[in-house]
Design an enzyme around this catalytic site. Structure first.
Site, PDB file in Angstrom:
ATOM      1  CG  ASP A  33       0.923   1.519  -6.123  1.00  0.00           C
ATOM      2  OD1 ASP A  33       0.089   1.283  -5.224  1.00  0.00           O
ATOM      3  OD2 ASP A  33       0.602   1.687  -7.318  1.00  0.00           O
ATOM      4  NE  ARG A  46      -6.828  -1.473   0.589  1.00  0.00           N
ATOM      5  CZ  ARG A  46      -6.140  -1.335  -0.547  1.00  0.00           C
ATOM      6  NH1 ARG A  46      -6.246  -2.235  -1.496  1.00  0.00           N
ATOM      7  NH2 ARG A  46      -5.384  -0.284  -0.738  1.00  0.00           N
ATOM      8  CG  HIS A  50      -1.377  -0.204   4.216  1.00  0.00           C
ATOM      9  ND1 HIS A  50      -0.929   0.187   2.981  1.00  0.00           N
ATOM     10  CD2 HIS A  50      -2.735  -0.076   4.160  1.00  0.00           C
ATOM     11  CE1 HIS A  50      -1.956   0.536   2.215  1.00  0.00           C
ATOM     12  NE2 HIS A  50      -3.057   0.377   2.909  1.00  0.00           N
ATOM     13  NE  ARG A  84      -5.744   4.407  -0.566  1.00  0.00           N
ATOM     14  CZ  ARG A  84      -4.855   3.527  -0.980  1.00  0.00           C
ATOM     15  NH1 ARG A  84      -4.549   2.505  -0.224  1.00  0.00           N
ATOM     16  NH2 ARG A  84      -4.263   3.668  -2.150  1.00  0.00           N
ATOM     17  CG  LEU A 144      18.862   8.616   4.253  1.00  0.00           C
ATOM     18  CD1 LEU A 144      19.003   8.863   2.750  1.00  0.00           C
ATOM     19  CD2 LEU A 144      18.333   7.199   4.495  1.00  0.00           C
TER      20      LEU A 144
HETATM   21  C1  FPP Z   1       0.017   2.226  -1.649  1.00  0.00           C
HETATM   22  O1  FPP Z   1      -0.441   0.919  -1.726  1.00  0.00           O
HETATM   23  C2  FPP Z   1       0.457   2.517  -0.278  1.00  0.00           C
HETATM   24  C3  FPP Z   1      -0.078   3.471   0.507  1.00  0.00           C
HETATM   25  C4  FPP Z   1      -1.150   4.379   0.092  1.00  0.00           C
HETATM   26  C5  FPP Z   1       0.376   3.658   1.892  1.00  0.00           C
HETATM   27  C6  FPP Z   1       1.823   3.499   2.043  1.00  0.00           C
HETATM   28  C7  FPP Z   1       2.198   3.602   3.436  1.00  0.00           C
HETATM   29  C8  FPP Z   1       3.158   2.856   4.000  1.00  0.00           C
HETATM   30  C9  FPP Z   1       3.953   1.865   3.270  1.00  0.00           C
HETATM   31  C10 FPP Z   1       3.500   3.016   5.419  1.00  0.00           C
HETATM   32  C11 FPP Z   1       3.852   4.411   5.810  1.00  0.00           C
HETATM   33  C12 FPP Z   1       4.672   4.341   7.007  1.00  0.00           C
HETATM   34  C13 FPP Z   1       5.372   5.338   7.530  1.00  0.00           C
HETATM   35  C14 FPP Z   1       6.374   5.037   8.531  1.00  0.00           C
HETATM   36  C15 FPP Z   1       5.168   6.743   7.169  1.00  0.00           C
HETATM   37  P1  FPP Z   1      -1.952   0.636  -2.111  1.00  0.00           P
HETATM   38  O2  FPP Z   1      -2.721   0.467  -0.846  1.00  0.00           O
HETATM   39  O3  FPP Z   1      -2.442   1.717  -3.014  1.00  0.00           O
HETATM   40  O4  FPP Z   1      -1.802  -0.737  -2.855  1.00  0.00           O
HETATM   41  P2  FPP Z   1      -2.710  -1.267  -4.025  1.00  0.00           P
HETATM   42  O5  FPP Z   1      -2.543  -0.342  -5.202  1.00  0.00           O
HETATM   43  O6  FPP Z   1      -2.144  -2.632  -4.311  1.00  0.00           O
HETATM   44  O7  FPP Z   1      -4.124  -1.320  -3.520  1.00  0.00           O
END
Ligand code: FPP
Length: 256
Positions: A33, A46, A50, A84, A144
């Site tokens: 997160d 944003r 990611h 989203r 893993l």
């Molecule tokens: C939460 O941060 C993150 C997500 C909802 C997406 C996470 C995805 C990745 C890190 C990449 C996935 C990649 C692969 C290879 C599967 P948020 O956007 O909710 O952050 P915020 O709370 O600060 O807005």
């Protein structure tokens, strides 16, 4: 790597922050997160958060593999994340493609096995194909197990498992007396994995957000303050150190 270092206590403790290598959780689950906030702090879109979050996955996977963690489950996209903006959803859905294009050779070299939990329905074909390709290429790996939770939600998982259980019980002429924890475990998407001993959530938020809600009944929770793009292998080791300082009692009493 794990074996090699075991023969050399000095470098073992240096490299692994004096972690007790005999008390490493088998299964670590992470709620990644803080990507959006990381980007916002830098006045970036944003999706940049990611993208950096994807780079963090590489660092954490390397460390988890080196330390000897057996299962690493990462919450990449929840069943609720579809709400989203479309452009953000499309970007996140393309991240596995990007991640595997750049990182699959290293995953193969590190003997990592790629797996997923979640609902395939609704995912773009390109995402499914990239994941299927990685699964195929790593299917015989014995190191893993890197498990991406994509389009995953704990409640939806439990609903699905109950439906299958009811169908099976009716088919076999069994009754509700045959429902027990083992049976439910065997019908969850995580049926091939032990429950996580440790759940980490980054960014300081202290919520479970529908992640592995059945499976974390006895997990240790660590709420780490770093935003996910700032998390790394050292921070993972810090979390493991905290985990090792905890006493797990499973509802019983401590031995002291
Ligand atoms: C939460 O941060 C993150 C997500 C909802 C997406 C996470 C995805 C990745 C890190 C990449 C996935 C990649 C692969 C290879 C599967 P948020 O956007 O909710 O952050 P915020 O709370 O600060 O807005």
């Amino acid at each position: 790597m794990f074996k090699k270092l075991r023969n050399n206590n000095k470098s073992e403790s240096n490299q692994f922050n004096n972690l007790d290598l005999h008390n490493i959780p088998e299964h670590v689950a992470i709620i990644m997160d803080g990507n959006g906030r990381w980007a916002k702090q830098r006045k970036m879109p944003r999706i940049k958060g990611h993208y950096e979050g994807m780079q963090t996955i590489k660092k954490v996977t390397r460390e988890a593999s080196d330390i000897g963690i057996k299962y690493l489950t990462l919450y990449a996209f929840s069943t609720e994340n579809w709400s989203r903006p479309e452009s953000e959803v499309n970007y996140i859905m393309n991240l596995p493609v990007n991640f595997l294009k750049t990182f699959l050779p290293e995953l193969i070299e590190k003997n990592v096995k790629v797996e997923t939990i979640g609902f395939q329905k609704g995912l773009p074909t390109s995402t499914i194909e990239a994941i299927d390709h990685a699964k195929e290429k790593t299917k015989n790996n014995t190191g893993l197990r890197l498990i991406f939770a994509i389009n995953y939600g704990g409640r939806a998982e439990i609903v699905q498992s109950f439906k299958t259980i009811v169908d099976e019980l009716q088919h076999k002429g069994l009754s509700s007396d045959d429902i027990n924890e083992d049976l439910i475990n065997q019908h969850l998407m995580t049926k091939n994995y032990p429950d996580p001993e440790l759940l980490i959530r980054t960014s300081g938020e202290q919520r479970i957000s529908n992640f592995l809600i059945w499976q974390v009944s006895y997990s240790e929770f660590i709420f780490n303050e770093k935003l996910w793009p700032d998390f790394d292998g050292d921070e993972l080791k810090n979390c493991l150190k905290i985990y090792q300082s905890r006493q797990r009692r499973f509802g019983g009493l401590s031995e002291e």
